[in-house]
Design an enzyme around this catalytic site. Structure first.
Site, mmCIF file in Angstrom:
data_model
loop_
_atom_site.group_PDB
_atom_site.id
_atom_site.type_symbol
_atom_site.label_atom_id
_atom_site.label_comp_id
_atom_site.label_asym_id
_atom_site.label_seq_id
_atom_site.Cartn_x
_atom_site.Cartn_y
_atom_site.Cartn_z
ATOM 1 N N PRO A 1 0.804 -1.224 0.000
ATOM 2 C CA PRO A 1 0.000 0.000 0.000
ATOM 3 C C PRO A 1 0.838 1.275 0.000
ATOM 4 O O PRO A 1 0.442 2.281 -0.594
ATOM 5 C CB PRO A 1 -0.835 -0.133 1.281
ATOM 6 C CG PRO A 1 -0.978 -1.615 1.474
ATOM 7 C CD PRO A 1 0.330 -2.200 1.008
ATOM 8 N N ALA B 1 4.279 1.185 -0.831
ATOM 9 C CA ALA B 1 5.532 0.897 -1.537
ATOM 10 C C ALA B 1 5.220 0.245 -2.872
ATOM 11 O O ALA B 1 5.151 -0.972 -2.972
ATOM 12 C CB ALA B 1 6.432 -0.003 -0.695
ATOM 13 N N GLN C 1 -8.433 11.269 -45.619
ATOM 14 C CA GLN C 1 -7.035 11.365 -45.226
ATOM 15 C C GLN C 1 -6.861 11.376 -43.711
ATOM 16 O O GLN C 1 -5.905 10.788 -43.179
ATOM 17 C CB GLN C 1 -6.418 12.631 -45.830
ATOM 18 C CG GLN C 1 -4.910 12.690 -45.707
ATOM 19 C CD GLN C 1 -4.332 13.920 -46.381
ATOM 20 O OE1 GLN C 1 -4.318 14.990 -45.802
ATOM 21 N NE2 GLN C 1 -3.873 13.769 -47.618
ATOM 22 N N ILE D 1 -11.802 6.217 -34.429
ATOM 23 C CA ILE D 1 -12.116 5.806 -35.802
ATOM 24 C C ILE D 1 -13.477 5.124 -35.869
ATOM 25 O O ILE D 1 -14.240 5.318 -36.817
ATOM 26 C CB ILE D 1 -11.005 4.890 -36.352
ATOM 27 C CG1 ILE D 1 -9.724 5.710 -36.584
ATOM 28 C CG2 ILE D 1 -11.442 4.197 -37.643
ATOM 29 C CD1 ILE D 1 -8.503 4.882 -36.921
ATOM 30 N N GLU E 1 4.489 -3.240 -13.137
ATOM 31 C CA GLU E 1 5.905 -3.586 -13.344
ATOM 32 C C GLU E 1 6.743 -2.362 -13.702
ATOM 33 O O GLU E 1 7.638 -2.416 -14.541
ATOM 34 C CB GLU E 1 6.037 -4.678 -14.407
ATOM 35 C CG GLU E 1 5.433 -5.987 -13.925
ATOM 36 C CD GLU E 1 5.872 -7.170 -14.755
ATOM 37 O OE1 GLU E 1 7.085 -7.313 -14.975
ATOM 38 O OE2 GLU E 1 5.009 -7.937 -15.183
ATOM 39 N N SER F 1 5.356 4.311 -16.367
ATOM 40 C CA SER F 1 6.116 4.981 -17.424
ATOM 41 C C SER F 1 7.096 5.992 -16.841
ATOM 42 O O SER F 1 8.204 6.180 -17.365
ATOM 43 C CB SER F 1 5.155 5.682 -18.395
ATOM 44 O OG SER F 1 4.464 4.734 -19.189
#
Length: 409
Positions: free
Chosen positions: A132, A134, A304, A363, A389, A392
């Site tokens: 919690p 760490a 495009q 899209i 893991e 970012s």
């Protein structure tokens, strides 16, 4: 050791196609159901076990592929099928890597088979590191392991969180503090065998994505494990701690191996491959949709704005795969990550997965925002890659400190 090559050999192509078939025929049809149920898809795991896809032998073969590409190929195809179910199938692997990275040959041979079970009695395993207070800051870990010399047992106390398969696992691998004065260098990993008194499941988390994968707290209350369950053995631990103490006294900033970090360093390119699989799946849905969906009398891919998005999506996916393959080959070939190439692969692929799945929703328009189409689930699933893991932000920290030569604490 295999040379680096971008052309897969016949065996690799056969394995890739075999896994792709399982992902298409078994995983994808079940994906929406298990996402809604938010439960471990035991029937799918059992199907994987029956064909040998969920087994120690299969993952050992892929792990020891001399090119290093066995694991990333496997991860990409499974996660192309569905991230939540795939994580339930491969989640045991993180615990197995923890034992491979830190354990003795005897420990590897004893415990990894028990993590998988067999086709008739499927088992899973859990790697328990985060707490919690760490997560990224492993030096703040509080779970303690105290050695009872009279009984040759380690006594574990603490709470782990965000543990894949936590509480339902047959075998838990737990990272704990053995010397609090040494920070992250005072950690060690322990096997907690099946049925150990004092280990229990805490809160099970209801998640934004990867909902078919079980994530929960693991509570340790005077959980006693035999001395033989210390990965690597006590003699090796004592030597490592002694070196760390000497370096601390001398003010030497030389890095010392950390149990949790060793596991994550080995697994980051595999997480990048998972992200590539999810991104590729969303891209393929968006591409097919753009070629068949008509607006103003023509397919929307003729516009495009849509076509350029798809071009960027494919370019970024291919670039991410190349970073993953490079890092995987380097790890297998014993090449040092002098520029944190493992973290690079995980960082870039994770960010690409979030971006590509969001573009896929755009899209598809309103359809993409509904659960009638899979891209909204893929977008929810993709968020985890930039978090678990090593976030970012942590990957950028690792990369920058590796480039600068500063220690990674």
């Amino acid at each position: 050791m295999g040379d680096f090559a971008l052309e897969l050999n016949d065996d690799q192509k056969a394995v890739r196609d075999w896994i792709h078939g399982f992902a298409a025929d078994v995983i994808r049809p079940a994906a929406a159901e298990w996402d809604e149920r938010e439960e471990t898809p035991w029937p799918v795991i059992q199907e994987a076990a029956k064909i040998g896809l969920y087994s120690l032998d299969f993952y050992a073969q892929q792990y020891f592929d001399p090119t290093g590409l066995g694991i990333p190929l496997t991860m990409e195809e499974l996660f192309w099928g569905d991230a939540g179910i795939a994580l339930s199938i491969v989640g045991t692997g993180l615990a197995a890597v923890g034992v491979l990275a830190n354990g003795t040959e005897e420990q590897i041979g004893t415990w990894i088979p028990q993590m998988y079970g067999d086709a008739d009695d499927v088992k899973v395993a859990a790697f328990c590191s985060s707490e919690p207070d760490a997560g990224s800051d492993v030096a703040s870990m509080r779970t303690r392991a105290v050695y009872d010399e009279a009984k040759d047992e380690w006594v574990l106390n603490g709470t782990k969180t965000w543990a894949t398969n936590g509480g339902i696992a047959n075998v838990h691998v737990v990272v704990a503090v053995v010397d609090p004065d040494l920070g992250s260098k005072g950690h060690a990993s322990f096997i907690v065998p099946p049925g150990t008194p004092g280990l229990s499941q805490g809160q099970k988390f209801k998640k934004h994505g990867i909902r078919a994968s079980h994530t929960a707290e693991v509570v340790l209350e005077d959980a006693r494990v035999p001395g033989s369950c210390l990965l690597g053995g006590k003699e090796k631990l004592d030597e490592r701690l002694a070196r760390a103490r000497e370096r601390a006294k001398a003010g030497n900033g030389e890095r010392v191996k950390n149990a949790a970090m060793a596991t994550f360093e080995a697994s980051r390119p595999a997480v990048g491959a998972m992200a590539v699989g999810t991104a590729r799946a969303a891209y393929e849905v968006a591409l097919d949709y753009a070629k068949t969906r008509e607006q103003f009398g023509r397919p929307i891919i003729d516009n495009q704005a849509v076509a350029f998005q798809l071009a960027d999506m494919r370019t970024q996916i291919d670039a991410a795969r190349l970073l993953v393959w490079r890092a995987s080959w380097m790890a297998t070939a014993g090449r040092p990550f002098t520029a944190a190439e493992g973290s690079m692969s995980k960082l870039y692929a994770s960010e690409v997965a979030k971006k590509v799945t969001a573009q896929a929703i755009q899209i598809l328009g309103g359809n993409g925002y509904t659960r009638e189409y899979p891209v909204e689930r893929m977008h929810r699933d993709s968020a985890i890659y930039t978090i678990f893991e090593g976030t970012s932000e942590i990957q950028r920290l690792v990369i920058s400190r590796t480039l600068s030569g500063l220690p990674i604490r």
